[in-house]
Design a protein around this motif. Structure first.
Motif, short mmCIF file in Angstrom:
data_model
loop_
_atom_site.label_atom_id
_atom_site.label_comp_id
_atom_site.label_asym_id
_atom_site.label_seq_id
_atom_site.Cartn_x
_atom_site.Cartn_y
_atom_site.Cartn_z
N LYS A 293 0.83 -1.21 0.00
CA LYS A 293 0.00 0.00 0.00
C LYS A 293 0.87 1.26 0.00
O LYS A 293 0.72 2.13 -0.87
N GLU A 294 1.79 1.32 0.97
CA GLU A 294 2.64 2.51 1.06
C GLU A 294 3.52 2.64 -0.18
O GLU A 294 3.67 3.71 -0.75
N ALA A 295 4.11 1.51 -0.59
CA ALA A 295 5.05 1.56 -1.74
C ALA A 295 4.35 2.10 -2.99
O ALA A 295 4.90 2.95 -3.70
N HIS B 177 3.05 6.60 -6.71
CA HIS B 177 2.07 7.37 -7.47
C HIS B 177 2.19 8.85 -7.12
O HIS B 177 2.20 9.73 -8.00
N GLU B 178 2.30 9.14 -5.82
CA GLU B 178 2.40 10.54 -5.39
C GLU B 178 3.66 11.20 -5.95
O GLU B 178 3.61 12.33 -6.44
N ILE C 61 -5.06 -1.81 -4.87
CA ILE C 61 -4.45 -0.56 -4.39
C ILE C 61 -4.43 0.48 -5.52
O ILE C 61 -4.82 1.63 -5.33
N TRP C 62 -4.02 0.06 -6.73
CA TRP C 62 -3.99 1.00 -7.86
C TRP C 62 -5.39 1.56 -8.14
O TRP C 62 -5.56 2.74 -8.37
N LYS C 63 -6.40 0.65 -8.10
CA LYS C 63 -7.77 1.09 -8.38
C LYS C 63 -8.27 2.07 -7.32
O LYS C 63 -9.04 2.99 -7.62
N SER C 64 -7.84 1.85 -6.06
CA SER C 64 -8.30 2.75 -5.00
C SER C 64 -7.67 4.14 -5.14
O SER C 64 -8.24 5.14 -4.74
N ILE C 65 -6.47 4.19 -5.73
CA ILE C 65 -5.81 5.50 -5.92
C ILE C 65 -6.44 6.20 -7.12
O ILE C 65 -6.69 7.40 -7.11
N ASP C 66 -6.65 5.44 -8.21
CA ASP C 66 -7.17 6.02 -9.44
C ASP C 66 -8.03 4.98 -10.16
O ASP C 66 -7.50 4.10 -10.86
N PRO C 67 -9.35 5.07 -10.01
CA PRO C 67 -10.22 4.05 -10.61
C PRO C 67 -10.10 3.97 -12.14
O PRO C 67 -10.44 2.95 -12.73
N GLU C 68 -9.59 5.05 -12.75
CA GLU C 68 -9.49 5.09 -14.23
C GLU C 68 -8.18 4.51 -14.76
O GLU C 68 -8.01 4.37 -15.98
N PRO D 113 7.30 -10.69 -7.25
CA PRO D 113 6.47 -10.03 -8.26
C PRO D 113 6.66 -8.52 -8.22
O PRO D 113 7.06 -7.97 -7.18
N THR D 114 6.36 -7.87 -9.35
CA THR D 114 6.56 -6.42 -9.41
C THR D 114 5.29 -5.71 -9.88
O THR D 114 4.41 -6.33 -10.48
N THR D 115 5.28 -4.42 -9.62
CA THR D 115 4.33 -3.56 -10.31
C THR D 115 5.17 -2.46 -10.94
O THR D 115 6.13 -1.97 -10.33
N GLU D 116 4.90 -2.13 -12.19
CA GLU D 116 5.75 -1.18 -12.91
C GLU D 116 4.95 0.01 -13.42
O GLU D 116 3.79 -0.15 -13.81
N ILE D 117 5.60 1.16 -13.42
CA ILE D 117 4.92 2.40 -13.84
C ILE D 117 5.50 2.85 -15.18
O ILE D 117 6.72 2.97 -15.33
#
Ligand code: GLY
Length: 401
Positions: free
Chosen positions: A102-104, A109-110, A141-148, A172-176
């Motif tokens: 969540k924090e990461a 995103h911020e 978590i991504w959807k809660s920050i930005d549903p779009e 596993p990773t999440t990438e921006i």
């Protein structure tokens, strides 16, 4: 925004959020014989992920941030395009049980959208593969920050990172992605991969992130390639050759961390970079003084003040190796001009095909046949030497085949 400001913004952002800022380690890993160079920010922190060291005792915090000097030469052929480099700085925030997804994700995103004002194209998450499940938590978590937000899902080849070397923490990773470029890789270190490829769960789950500074600066400064950012400005003013700029820059960092040219391991990689740089400079008819000037520009770059203390030695190593190589190459090419087969550039001067192709005309198929022949001959010669040593039998165990 200047690259120095972007680096500082990142470190301050995480410092304000409870991270201890740690200096970059050497490009030569201190206690990790499984890799030749530091390829990621997490490398100096490997023991903290696996419980072999205590971050609170050593740093006063479970959460760290750094800008790490990295060398990766696996994509050397791609250098010169818009985004590949053999040396880069990697911004990273790390946690050894202090915080989790969540924090990461929220901080990433911020930082990207608020601190840097960038627009995220899309993010990717782990789709699940073999016995590692799909990362539904990150998706939520991504959807809660930005549903779009657009979320893409990929398997182990794309959204699973590590280990560095033969074994170690990974996950596993999440990438921006911004402007079509992967800018930030957030790794959830949940597993330890053994030498045989098997995964076991780590006792404490860790965060490891990597964001290449040069690529980030390209995106922020909206340049066509990394070479047009302020990080390369003084180098590209001396030479248009991106290969020369990249290879000399990497060589300077290697040498200042104690690597010297040789025929093995790290020394060989450094030698290869310096030789490639020289060959490319020669192709555009730039003299060796251009290489010296690029080395000086790296040393004098405002971001890398600590290179100063090694300046004289660094330039001496760079130019010493290049002058030696130039002499050998000139002598070899003279022989080729006189009618010798270009293969002698390999047998007598040790040059690989990729370099020979750059300096003279070669019949590639013929060269490769000669190479096969040469290998056969060397192994026969090697066996003969060996049989002489063990008294006539090629088999040290005495005749068993
Ligand atoms: N350790 C994360 C990365 O290098 O991308």
């Amino acid at each position: 925004m200047h690259s120095g400001e972007i680096r500082q913004k990142f470190l301050s952002f995480f410092e304000k959020r409870g991270h201890k800022v740690v200096s970059s380690a050497s490009v030569v890993p201190a206690n990790d014989p499984s890799v030749l160079f530091t390829t990621a920010g997490m490398q100096q922190f490997k023991p903290y992920y696996i419980g072999g060291a205590d971050a609170v005792k050593d740093f006063g915090s479970l959460n760290l941030a750094s800008s790490q000097k990295c060398v990766r030469t696996s994509d050397i052929e791609e250098v010169g395009d818009k985004s590949h480099l053999t040396f880069f700085e990697m911004l990273g925030n790390f946690s050894f049980g202090g915080y989790w997804k969540k924090e990461a994700i929220e901080w990433a995103h911020e930082f990207i959208t608020k601190e840097l004002g960038l627009t995220i194209d899309y993010v990717s998450i782990f789709a699940g593969e073999v016995n590692v499940p799909e990362d539904k938590e990150s998706e939520e978590i991504w959807k809660s920050i930005d549903p779009e937000i657009t979320i893409k899902k990929f398997g182990r080849a794309d959204n699973f990172w590590g280990p560095t070397g033969e074994e170690g923490p990974c996950g596993p990773t999440t990438e921006i992605y911004v402007d079509g470029i992967e800018v930030w890789n957030i790794v959830f270190n949940e597993y330890y991969q053994n030498k045989d490829g098997g995964l076991t769960s780590l006792k404490v789950r860790g965060i490891d992130t990597g964001m290449g500074l040069e690529r980030l600066v390209k995106v922020v400064q909206q340049t066509d390639s990394v070479f047009e950012t302020d990080m390369f400005e003084s180098l590209i003013q001396i030479t248009d050759s991106r290969i020369v700029a990249d290879h000399i820059r990497t060589s300077v960092f290697m040498i200042s961390d104690g690597v010297i040219p040789s025929n093995t391991d790290r020394g060989y990689i450094l030698r290869r970079l310096l030789r490639r740089a020289y060959v490319h400079a020669r192709k555009i008819e730039a003299g060796t003084e251009v290489l010296n000037s690029v080395a000086a520009a790296v040393i004098n770059h405002p971001s890398y003040r600590n290179l100063y203390s090694f300046a004289a030695n660094t330039k001496e190593v760079v130019m010493g190796e290049i002058e030696k190589f130039k002499k050998a190459l000139d002598a070899g090419l003279k022989q080729v001009e006189k009618g010798e087969d270009p293969f002698i550039l390999f047998t007598s001067y040790g040059l690989p095909l990729e370099i020979i192709e750059e300096v003279t005309t070669v019949d590639k198929e013929k060269f490769e046949r000669q190479m096969e022949e040469h290998k056969k001959m060397s192994s026969v010669a090697g066996e003969q030497k060996f049989s002489a040593k063990v008294g006539g039998s090629a088999n040290p165990e005495g005749g068993k085949n």
